[in-house]
Scaffold this active site. Structure first.
Site, short mmCIF file in Angstrom:
data_model
loop_
_atom_site.label_atom_id
_atom_site.label_comp_id
_atom_site.label_asym_id
_atom_site.label_seq_id
_atom_site.Cartn_x
_atom_site.Cartn_y
_atom_site.Cartn_z
N GLY A 59 -1.09 1.20 -3.56
CA GLY A 59 -0.78 -0.21 -3.75
C GLY A 59 0.02 -0.70 -2.57
O GLY A 59 0.53 0.10 -1.76
N GLN A 64 5.85 -5.87 2.27
CA GLN A 64 5.79 -4.65 3.08
C GLN A 64 5.14 -4.89 4.44
O GLN A 64 5.34 -4.10 5.37
CB GLN A 64 5.03 -3.55 2.34
CG GLN A 64 5.78 -3.04 1.11
CD GLN A 64 5.03 -1.94 0.42
OE1 GLN A 64 4.16 -2.19 -0.39
NE2 GLN A 64 5.34 -0.69 0.75
N CYS A 112 6.23 5.72 -1.61
CA CYS A 112 6.10 4.33 -1.18
C CYS A 112 5.87 4.33 0.33
O CYS A 112 6.55 5.06 1.06
CB CYS A 112 7.38 3.57 -1.52
SG CYS A 112 7.35 1.84 -1.04
N LEU A 113 4.95 3.50 0.78
CA LEU A 113 4.67 3.44 2.22
C LEU A 113 5.86 2.93 3.01
O LEU A 113 5.94 3.15 4.22
CB LEU A 113 3.43 2.57 2.48
CG LEU A 113 2.13 3.10 1.85
CD1 LEU A 113 1.00 2.10 2.10
CD2 LEU A 113 1.76 4.48 2.39
N HIS A 154 5.91 -0.59 -10.00
CA HIS A 154 6.39 -0.28 -8.64
C HIS A 154 6.10 -1.46 -7.70
O HIS A 154 7.00 -1.90 -6.95
CB HIS A 154 5.72 1.01 -8.15
CG HIS A 154 6.03 1.38 -6.74
ND1 HIS A 154 6.72 2.51 -6.39
CD2 HIS A 154 5.73 0.75 -5.55
CE1 HIS A 154 6.84 2.56 -5.07
NE2 HIS A 154 6.25 1.51 -4.53
N GLU A 155 4.86 -1.95 -7.73
CA GLU A 155 4.48 -3.02 -6.79
C GLU A 155 5.21 -4.33 -7.11
O GLU A 155 5.66 -5.03 -6.20
CB GLU A 155 2.96 -3.24 -6.79
CG GLU A 155 2.14 -2.05 -6.30
CD GLU A 155 2.59 -1.48 -4.97
OE1 GLU A 155 3.09 -2.25 -4.12
OE2 GLU A 155 2.46 -0.26 -4.78
N HIS A 158 8.65 -4.62 -5.76
CA HIS A 158 8.75 -5.03 -4.34
C HIS A 158 9.01 -6.53 -4.23
O HIS A 158 9.70 -6.99 -3.31
CB HIS A 158 7.47 -4.70 -3.59
CG HIS A 158 7.38 -3.29 -3.08
ND1 HIS A 158 8.19 -2.80 -2.08
CD2 HIS A 158 6.57 -2.26 -3.42
CE1 HIS A 158 7.87 -1.54 -1.83
NE2 HIS A 158 6.89 -1.18 -2.63
#
Ligand code: NI
Length: 185
Positions: A59, A64, A112-113, A154-155, A158
């Site tokens: 995701g 990000q 996480c990226l 999670h997304e 953000h």
């Protein structure tokens, strides 16, 4: 190898740099999208898909890639970073809202990226309802559980300026992936 099907014209692939933990944009509350079905929104989403696919993400949230708007994408289909996980539908979710459908929480490992190389054990609601819009302004309303529910929580975090380490109860369960999950040669 294609791990996520992305619709793009060769030559227009646009993989953006992913901001890392500590960048102020990742700590901001993102702005709601006010106009749907626009070229600008389509470009942001295409860039998000290209970036997520290039990095094998499950995701990605617009902040990000430096865009503080309430847009997330997620998709899990044969992802090498998450080999044992049930599929999650390929989704663009804008201006999302989440509600928990029970108090049950489950702990599992997240990455996480924006926190590259690390994994942490995070407690999340196991069953949620989420609601939002796709890029054309059509309502999306779904019930999700297990990994699907985790990815969405999670997304959407953000968009509130929250990264998963801020959700952890036990910081001894934060570590480098290669140390936590050593692979056989
Ligand atoms: Ni993330």
């Amino acid at each position: 190898m294609t791990v996520i099907s992305v619709k793009y014209t060769p030559g227009t692939m646009s993989v953006k740099p992913v901001l890392k933990m500590g960048h102020p944009i990742l700590q901001q509350v993102a702005q709601p999208v006010t106009e749907f079905n626009t070229a600008e929104l389509d470009i942001i989403i295409a860039d998000m898909y290209d970036t997520m696919a290039a990095l094998d993400g499950a995701g990605l949230a617009a902040p990000q890639i430096g865009i503080s708007q309430q847009i997330v994408i997620f998709c899990v289909e044969d992802n090498p970073r998450y080999p044992d996980i049930e599929p999650v539908p390929d989704t663009v979710l804008i201006n999302p809202e989440i509600s928990a459908l029970s108090d049950e929480r489950v702990s599992d490992w997240e990455g996480c990226l924006s926190v590259p190389g690390l994994r942490g054990l995070v407690s999340r609601y196991n069953k949620i309802k989420y609601r939002g819009f796709d890029q054309n302004g059509h309502i999306i309303e779904r019930i999700a559980d297990n990994f699907h529910a985790r990815v969405v929580q999670h997304e959407v975090d953000h968009l509130a300026g929250i990264l998963y380490p801020q959700r952890m109860d036990d910081m001894s369960k934060l570590g480098f992936e290669q140390e936590l999950f050593p692979r056989d040669e």
